[in-house]
Design an enzyme around this catalytic site. Structure first.
Site, PDB file in Angstrom:
ATOM      1  N   ASN A 196      26.695  30.036  84.566  1.00 19.75           N
ATOM      2  CA  ASN A 196      27.465  30.155  83.320  1.00 19.75           C
ATOM      3  C   ASN A 196      26.604  29.977  82.073  1.00 19.75           C
ATOM      4  O   ASN A 196      27.107  29.938  80.965  1.00 19.75           O
ATOM      5  CB  ASN A 196      28.635  29.161  83.306  1.00 19.75           C
ATOM      6  CG  ASN A 196      28.168  27.707  83.335  1.00 19.75           C
ATOM      7  OD1 ASN A 196      26.969  27.421  83.244  1.00 19.75           O
ATOM      8  ND2 ASN A 196      29.117  26.790  83.451  1.00 19.75           N
ATOM      9  N   ARG A 197      25.282  29.882  82.286  1.00 23.69           N
ATOM     10  CA  ARG A 197      24.282  29.762  81.202  1.00 23.69           C
ATOM     11  C   ARG A 197      24.311  28.412  80.493  1.00 23.69           C
ATOM     12  O   ARG A 197      23.602  28.222  79.496  1.00 23.69           O
ATOM     13  CB  ARG A 197      24.410  30.885  80.175  1.00 23.69           C
ATOM     14  CG  ARG A 197      23.871  32.273  80.567  1.00 23.69           C
ATOM     15  CD  ARG A 197      23.219  32.324  81.891  1.00 23.69           C
ATOM     16  NE  ARG A 197      22.529  33.589  82.153  1.00 23.69           N
ATOM     17  CZ  ARG A 197      22.415  34.123  83.367  1.00 23.69           C
ATOM     18  NH1 ARG A 197      22.974  33.527  84.409  1.00 23.69           N
ATOM     19  NH2 ARG A 197      21.745  35.230  83.557  1.00 23.69           N
ATOM     20  N   LEU A 198      25.093  27.443  80.985  1.00 22.97           N
ATOM     21  CA  LEU A 198      24.994  26.073  80.483  1.00 22.97           C
ATOM     22  C   LEU A 198      23.886  25.370  81.267  1.00 22.97           C
ATOM     23  O   LEU A 198      24.113  24.440  82.050  1.00 22.97           O
ATOM     24  CB  LEU A 198      26.333  25.339  80.636  1.00 22.97           C
ATOM     25  CG  LEU A 198      27.496  25.867  79.788  1.00 22.97           C
ATOM     26  CD1 LEU A 198      28.755  25.049  80.052  1.00 22.97           C
ATOM     27  CD2 LEU A 198      27.145  25.810  78.302  1.00 22.97           C
TER      28      LEU A 198
END
Length: 289
Positions: A196-198
């Protein structure tokens, strides 16, 4: 424009994160050792010690290349190279660098920043003679990063040395232009990718003298280090406008292939034996490995 924007691979899931409680040590060298040991034992990682080494000139022009890390302890990270190479020239005038390990199957990277210093001749000589003889001869035959007329020139020099040192009992002297460097870290960033790119980013840095920190943000670690969690970056577009390309292909004997495209300078006069005209203002040169 090449259509690569849709190239995506899944990283780790939200149930598999990396936070302060997941550290095996508050000593960044020991944390690195834990991740490095996992990488070197992974069947899909061929060279866990491969690292990108970024240097820059005194006026800020950067360059980056892949090298092999050949040792580490609490004093720093070691690599060996030709003292006449571009990286060495930039280190001489600006003794700061960044190195980065990226282990794609683990979705992890470690970025390290610090100062660089040359290792002793005695240490470099000991390491040089621990290498395979083919590698010793490869390093001896090449003035790294200089422009050469052809690959055959390199091959001829290499074969001359093979003949000269065909007796395995004859010691190959370490060239004076070759030796080791030590990267002495001032920061480590441990990165673990999330689909989720976190992404997870934990940074160790040396605490400054008399620095006052916020305990909610900055956590005390071992031996003068502190730990901080970094935000992921806000995304925006950038365009890198190249002035040079170097295409590298590795060879076991260390006579690596290096072809460099660069933009020709205004009114530049070149030697056609060394510099070959390409398309749209570019020229091509073969570099010594």
């Amino acid at each position: 424009m090449a259509d690569v924007a849709g190239m995506r691979s899944p990283y780790r899931s939200t149930s598999d994160t990396f936070d302060l409680d997941d550290l095996v040590s508050k000593d960044p060298f020991k944390q690195f050792e834990n991740w490095f040991d996992l990488a070197r034992s992974h069947p899909r990682i061929e060279e866990a010690n491969a690292m990108a080494l970024a240097t820059a000139t005194k006026d800020g022009m950067p360059s980056v290349r892949m090298v092999l890390m050949k040792g580490y302890d609490h004093s720093g990270f070691q690599f060996f190279t030709n003292h006449g190479s571009r990286k060495s020239s930039e280190i001489n005038e600006n003794p700061k660098c960044s190195i980065m390990f990226y282990w794609e199957p683990l979705k992890r990277s470690v970025r390290i920043e610090g100062k660089v210093e040359r290792m002793s001749e005695e240490y470099s000589t000991t390491y040089f003679h621990s290498r395979p003889r083919t590698s010793q001869l490869g390093s001896t035959s090449s003035q790294q990063s200089t422009v050469v007329e052809s690959r055959q020139c390199l091959k001829d020099k290499y074969e001359e040395l093979i003949e000269e040192y065909k007796d395995d009992d004859k010691i190959i002297p370490k060239p004076v232009f070759w030796g080791g460097y030590l990267v002495k870290p001032s920061s480590f960033e441990f990165w673990q990718g999330q689909t989720n790119r976190l992404h997870d980013r934990l940074k160790f840095r040396l605490q400054k003298d008399e620095e006052v920190t916020d305990p909610k943000l900055t956590h005390v670690a071992d031996d003068g280090w502190v730990i901080e969690r970094l935000l992921i970056f806000f995304r925006g577009g950038y365009l890198v406008k190249p002035s040079s390309f170097e295409f590298w292909q590795g060879q076991t004997n260390r006579l690596h292939d290096r072809l460099k495209f660069r933009l020709q300078k205004d009114e530049e006069v070149t030697d056609p034996k060394l510099t070959h005209v390409a398309d749209d203002g570019w020229v091509i040169e073969r570099l010594s490995p």
